[in-house]
Motif scaffolding. Structure first.
Motif: not given
Ligand SMILES: [Fe+2]
Ligand SMILES: [Fe+2]
Length: 177
Positions: A17, A97, A127, A130
């Motif tokens: 991160e 990720v 996520q 994102e």
């Protein structure tokens, strides 16, 4: 023992991160140097978000009385061949990720670590958002590749990735920025 391996895995994710945060600073600097302030602002903001993700994980380890490791800083890319470059990097990065978060979630579930599983649920949701916002931006960018000012106009209008306060976001060590 199972707890320990989750702690190791989460410490590794803290490193990922922070690295993502640095990568996004690199992308922001590229856009800033190209005088594309909205794209730059988008990535500066993303960089802070990634830093917060790391600090949320730090807070979780503190709360569960586990060891926290703060990683080294690696150099990141600040030059790209074209304006879509950072967004392609970002999409690849967010997909990676997502896979990392799913692997953590699976580890928590497989070891019966209920509190870790519950903690990670927020990141699973995060996520989705994102990947979605970066995908939107990449689509627009590819459509308007030859006229980046159109992308700037789009960002000024649409507020992509600017989701405001999320009351379900877990606490970050030192408070979220
Ligand atoms: Fe993140
Ligand atoms: Fe992210």
């Amino acid at each position: 023992m199972a707890d320990q391996s989750f702690t190791d895995a989460l410490n590794e994710q803290i490193s990922n991160e922070f690295a993502a945060s640095q990568q996004y600073v690199g992308a922001a600097v590229y856009y800033d140097a190209e005088t594309l302030p909205r794209l730059a602002a988008f990535f500066y903001r993303q960089a802070v978000e990634e830093r917060n993700h790391a600090m949320i994980m730090v807070q979780y380890l503190l709360d569960t009385n586990e060891e926290v490791r703060i990683p080294d800083i690696k150099a990141q890319q600040t030059r790209y061949d074209d304006v879509t470059g950072p967004l392609r990097m970002a999409l690849e990065q967010e997909k990676r990720v997502s896979d990392e978060i799913y692997a953590l979630f699976k580890l928590a579930r497989d070891t019966g670590d209920f509190r870790a599983e519950q903690f990670l649920a927020w990141f699973v949701k995060e996520q989705v958002e994102e990947v979605s916002s970066i995908t939107d931006l990449l689509n627009v960018c590819e459509r308007a590749e030859d006229s980046p000012l159109l992308i700037e106009d789009f960002l000024a209008r649409e507020q992509i990735g600017d989701k405001g306060q999320d009351p379900t976001e877990p606490p970050a060590a030192g408070g979220a920025l």
